[in-house]
Motif scaffolding. Structure first.
Motif, PDB file in Angstrom:
ATOM      1  N   ILE A   5      -0.971  -0.335   7.415  1.00 44.55           N
ATOM      2  CA  ILE A   5      -1.692   0.030   6.199  1.00 44.55           C
ATOM      3  C   ILE A   5      -3.193  -0.081   6.435  1.00 44.55           C
ATOM      4  O   ILE A   5      -3.705  -1.155   6.754  1.00 44.55           O
ATOM      5  N   ALA A   6      -3.903   1.033   6.287  1.00 40.53           N
ATOM      6  CA  ALA A   6      -5.366   1.022   6.348  1.00 40.53           C
ATOM      7  C   ALA A   6      -5.898   0.608   4.982  1.00 40.53           C
ATOM      8  O   ALA A   6      -5.422   1.070   3.952  1.00 40.53           O
ATOM      9  N   GLY A   7      -6.899  -0.273   4.990  1.00 36.65           N
ATOM     10  CA  GLY A   7      -7.354  -0.838   3.725  1.00 36.65           C
ATOM     11  C   GLY A   7      -6.403  -1.927   3.277  1.00 36.65           C
ATOM     12  O   GLY A   7      -6.038  -2.032   2.108  1.00 36.65           O
ATOM     13  N   GLY A   8      -5.988  -2.746   4.235  1.00 35.74           N
ATOM     14  CA  GLY A   8      -4.917  -3.716   4.000  1.00 35.74           C
ATOM     15  C   GLY A   8      -5.206  -4.807   3.003  1.00 35.74           C
ATOM     16  O   GLY A   8      -4.279  -5.494   2.560  1.00 35.74           O
ATOM     17  N   HIS A   9      -6.477  -4.984   2.622  1.00 36.46           N
ATOM     18  CA  HIS A   9      -6.814  -6.013   1.637  1.00 36.46           C
ATOM     19  C   HIS A   9      -7.012  -5.424   0.247  1.00 36.46           C
ATOM     20  O   HIS A   9      -7.351  -6.141  -0.693  1.00 36.46           O
ATOM     21  N   GLY A  10      -6.782  -4.145   0.082  1.00 38.70           N
ATOM     22  CA  GLY A  10      -6.901  -3.550  -1.236  1.00 38.70           C
ATOM     23  C   GLY A  10      -5.802  -4.032  -2.170  1.00 38.70           C
ATOM     24  O   GLY A  10      -4.769  -4.546  -1.738  1.00 38.70           O
ATOM     25  N   LYS A  11      -6.014  -3.829  -3.461  1.00 40.47           N
ATOM     26  CA  LYS A  11      -5.066  -4.355  -4.445  1.00 40.47           C
ATOM     27  C   LYS A  11      -3.700  -3.689  -4.344  1.00 40.47           C
ATOM     28  O   LYS A  11      -2.667  -4.347  -4.471  1.00 40.47           O
ATOM     29  N   ILE A  12      -3.674  -2.369  -4.139  1.00 36.90           N
ATOM     30  CA  ILE A  12      -2.386  -1.700  -3.954  1.00 36.90           C
ATOM     31  C   ILE A  12      -1.769  -2.120  -2.632  1.00 36.90           C
ATOM     32  O   ILE A  12      -0.566  -2.385  -2.542  1.00 36.90           O
ATOM     33  N   ASP A  25      10.727  -5.464   6.369  1.00 42.10           N
ATOM     34  CA  ASP A  25       9.931  -4.588   7.219  1.00 42.10           C
ATOM     35  C   ASP A  25       8.821  -5.380   7.918  1.00 42.10           C
ATOM     36  O   ASP A  25       8.379  -6.426   7.442  1.00 42.10           O
ATOM     37  N   THR A  26       8.357  -4.838   9.028  1.00 40.24           N
ATOM     38  CA  THR A  26       7.189  -5.377   9.719  1.00 40.24           C
ATOM     39  C   THR A  26       5.961  -4.650   9.192  1.00 40.24           C
ATOM     40  O   THR A  26       5.924  -3.419   9.171  1.00 40.24           O
ATOM     41  N   VAL A  27       4.974  -5.402   8.744  1.00 37.04           N
ATOM     42  CA  VAL A  27       3.800  -4.803   8.106  1.00 37.04           C
ATOM     43  C   VAL A  27       2.531  -5.295   8.792  1.00 37.04           C
ATOM     44  O   VAL A  27       2.338  -6.493   8.981  1.00 37.04           O
ATOM     45  N   THR A  28       1.680  -4.354   9.153  1.00 36.89           N
ATOM     46  CA  THR A  28       0.365  -4.665   9.704  1.00 36.89           C
ATOM     47  C   THR A  28      -0.684  -4.112   8.753  1.00 36.89           C
ATOM     48  O   THR A  28      -0.590  -2.958   8.326  1.00 36.89           O
ATOM     49  N   GLY A  29      -1.671  -4.923   8.414  1.00 41.87           N
ATOM     50  CA  GLY A  29      -2.748  -4.480   7.541  1.00 41.87           C
ATOM     51  C   GLY A  29      -4.078  -4.468   8.277  1.00 41.87           C
ATOM     52  O   GLY A  29      -4.455  -5.475   8.896  1.00 41.87           O
ATOM     53  N   LEU A  30      -4.762  -3.337   8.251  1.00 40.02           N
ATOM     54  CA  LEU A  30      -6.081  -3.239   8.865  1.00 40.02           C
ATOM     55  C   LEU A  30      -7.129  -3.673   7.856  1.00 40.02           C
ATOM     56  O   LEU A  30      -7.159  -3.175   6.720  1.00 40.02           O
ATOM     57  N   LEU A  52     -12.827   0.978  10.145  1.00 32.70           N
ATOM     58  CA  LEU A  52     -12.487   2.397  10.214  1.00 32.70           C
ATOM     59  C   LEU A  52     -13.717   3.299  10.238  1.00 32.70           C
ATOM     60  O   LEU A  52     -13.594   4.501  10.502  1.00 32.70           O
ATOM     61  N   GLU A  53     -14.876   2.742   9.966  1.00 32.76           N
ATOM     62  CA  GLU A  53     -16.106   3.517  10.051  1.00 32.76           C
ATOM     63  C   GLU A  53     -16.751   3.420  11.430  1.00 32.76           C
ATOM     64  O   GLU A  53     -17.779   4.047  11.675  1.00 32.76           O
ATOM     65  N   ALA A  54     -16.139   2.644  12.326  1.00 31.53           N
ATOM     66  CA  ALA A  54     -16.738   2.437  13.645  1.00 31.53           C
ATOM     67  C   ALA A  54     -15.762   2.638  14.794  1.00 31.53           C
ATOM     68  O   ALA A  54     -16.177   2.993  15.896  1.00 31.53           O
ATOM     69  N   PHE A  72      -2.531   5.249   4.180  1.00 29.94           N
ATOM     70  CA  PHE A  72      -3.981   5.166   4.004  1.00 29.94           C
ATOM     71  C   PHE A  72      -4.258   4.704   2.579  1.00 29.94           C
ATOM     72  O   PHE A  72      -4.126   5.457   1.619  1.00 29.94           O
ATOM     73  N   ALA A  73      -4.632   3.422   2.463  1.00 31.11           N
ATOM     74  CA  ALA A  73      -4.918   2.818   1.168  1.00 31.11           C
ATOM     75  C   ALA A  73      -6.373   2.364   1.094  1.00 31.11           C
ATOM     76  O   ALA A  73      -6.744   1.605   0.195  1.00 31.11           O
ATOM     77  N   ALA A  74      -7.191   2.817   2.037  1.00 29.05           N
ATOM     78  CA  ALA A  74      -8.595   2.402   2.076  1.00 29.05           C
ATOM     79  C   ALA A  74      -9.426   3.209   1.090  1.00 29.05           C
ATOM     80  O   ALA A  74      -9.057   4.317   0.701  1.00 29.05           O
TER      81      ALA A  74
END
Length: 221
Positions: A5-12, A25-30, A52-54, A72-74
């Motif tokens: 999940i990109a944006g792994g600290h977002g509320k959703i 499930d195995t979950v990785t948060g960026l 993700l901007e770099a 993509f949740a960023a």
């Protein structure tokens, strides 16, 4: 299933991480900052610091190797300025898709937004117009790819607990809010549904149980 999940600290994203990890499930948060790691671990996800901007597509692809799906949740967030609406909501979504394709990830779910067609409406603030245009451009980029994509457009997001009842359909639904928790529940269902590939769906609060709403929407879309 391994989901990144990109944006792994977002509320959703945090809601989604809890749901996926709870079912095994195995979950990785960026995430952008190591300071956010504890929240992801509490949600059952493995945190990985990644800007993700770099980051380059090649380096990001290495981190996505072996994933079954990406989400993509960023987002740049409110009051972040028009430049970051483009660099995150559009460019980072495309970069994430580039990396997923390089890594051979079969599924890509994007959280977009309802109301993209209203960009530039009279009286709309420029930053919000730029946000809608960035989301629209990200959707167009994704639809041109061979990856198994799904676009979910929720209405205005609420922090209140979800009800488990939603309305889901092809565009365009009447604009209405939806709790973030229910967005996460719908994403779980869409991850499991092969029929969701190549679909753009809009989501609001409603009267149908999540699983039934997804089944009906995918049968009629």
């Amino acid at each position: 299933m391994h989901v990144v999940i990109a944006g792994g600290h977002g509320k959703i994203a945090l809601q989604l991480e809890r749901l996926l990890s709870a079912r095994g499930d195995t979950v990785t948060g960026l995430i952008r900052s190591a300071a956010q790691s504890a929240d992801l671990k509490a949600a059952g996800a493995r945190p990985v610091v990644c800007d993700l901007e770099a980051v380059s597509p090649e380096d990001l692809a290495g981190g996505l190797s072996g994933a079954d799906a990406v989400v993509f949740a960023a987002g740049a967030g409110p009051n972040s300025g028009s430049a970051r609406k483009d660099s995150v909501d559009r460019a980072a979504a495309a970069l994430f898709a580039d990396a997923a394709e390089r890594a051979g990830v079969p599924r890509y779910l994007m959280i977009s937004t309802m109301g993209i067609e209203r960009a530039g409406a009279p009286g709309m603030e420029q930053e919000f117009t730029d946000y809608l245009r960035a989301k629209g451009a990200a959707e167009e980029d994704l639809r041109a790819r061979r990856i198994g994509w799904t676009v979910l457009r929720p209405g205005p997001l609420l922090d209140e607990p979800g009800s488990g009842f939603v309305r889901l359909a092809v565009p365009a639904l009447p604009l209405a809010p939806v709790p973030r928790e229910d967005v996460a529940r719908v994403l779980v269902e869409l991850l499991d549904a092969h029929a969701a590939i190549g679909r753009t769906l809009e989501l609001t609060a409603g009267a149908e149980p999540v699983a039934e709403a997804v089944r009906v929407a995918l049968a009629t879309a």
